[in-house]
Design an enzyme around this catalytic site. Sequence first.
Site, PDB file in Angstrom:
ATOM      1  CB  CYS A 114      -0.942   0.006   1.203  1.00  0.00           C
ATOM      2  SG  CYS A 114      -0.117  -0.215   2.785  1.00  0.00           S
ATOM      3  N   PRO A 115       2.143   1.322  -0.044  1.00  0.00           N
ATOM      4  CG  PRO A 115       4.395   0.818   0.355  1.00  0.00           C
ATOM      5  CD  PRO A 115       3.092   0.195  -0.046  1.00  0.00           C
TER       6      PRO A 115
END
Length: 386
Positions: A92-93
């Site tokens: 998810c970065p």
Amino acid sequence: MTIPVLSFFTGAGLLDLGMHNAGFNVVWRNEYHPAFIKGFQSGFSSHLGIHTDDLPVNGLSITDLTPYSIRQEAFTGRQWPEAFGVIGGPPCPDFSVGGKNKGADGDNGRLTGVYFEQIKGLQPTFFIFENVKGILSTVRHRKYLVSQLDKLKNDYVFDIKILNSLDLGVPQDRERVVVIGFHKAYLSDITDTMEFREIVRKNAFLLQNDLDRNCFTMTSWFDWPFENKFDNAKFKYAWPTTNRFGTEISKPNDVPLELCVGHYLENLSNLQNQDEFFKPISDKFHSVEEGDVSRKSFKRLHRWRYSPTAAYGNNEVHLHPYKARRLSVREAMKIQTIPDTYILPQDMTLSDKYKTIGNGVPVQLAQLVGAKVMETLENEMISVGN
């Protein structure tokens, strides 16, 4: 019949463990990072009391897999399941406000699209997708999520919710977007009601057109987990703020013990992974006040308050409330509601341990969501079998 589940982006297997606790059988897993595979196999084998050979993990990139190869690997030698699920939380970065924020253009962001393509090809009875809040609250990322869900709208009905772990009894202020999807072919009367169709229509409109809002106005048809005594916990109670480091502090009477970090840091000396932590060097370990989480790094937890996201970023593990060091591996695991019998291996680096712990969803949140999925399947499916 126990419903089998296929797990993508398995990591430490915290979502898997929650689903297992909710009564599902995770029969196939995919994880690209070798260290995370080692951690998962060690943790699950110690917790379930089985050999790592009984916990195979497909180590290929999700981009190198096809629905056919996955089905062959997951169900060869087994009777083709009447129902099965797919679960996963893609990296998810690229969707995180504090991360790279590249969205669909980032290397990790693209994997979300691949995950939805796998769902489309596999046609599971249900799927779970979880990610950071930014994928829904940031306009650009939200458009991308909508485009992925649009691929499935002919076959699936889905519901979306931002869940805060704190509201579900986890000592952690951590919001996650969770999408639950059920295949239309496996649901009975629920999809045929006028009320249901109207909810789906309104929610689709909001997702497509109301992009300047946070989607909190969406109406849920799925029975999301709810703990009344913890609802809106972040604002319901008079949480303590900061205290001078090293002082004795009594618990305020009106804050629930279950949501206080200090409750989870007691009597851990005999547990595995408790003596594993980064060696303290900086003077800040003695000077940061208890409860001061205002800075980007060197956040010190308060013993009588909840934690921010457990273990995040580049080894940014929170400081222990009343000890001059960062949290130990076991302490970070406790905040993630990982059971004491789940043990990470000695030959795994501290960085990999904290990263795989921090990447996962709290086990308790995963279990509560899984239990609601199981309840829906048992109540609404034409036939699940016993």
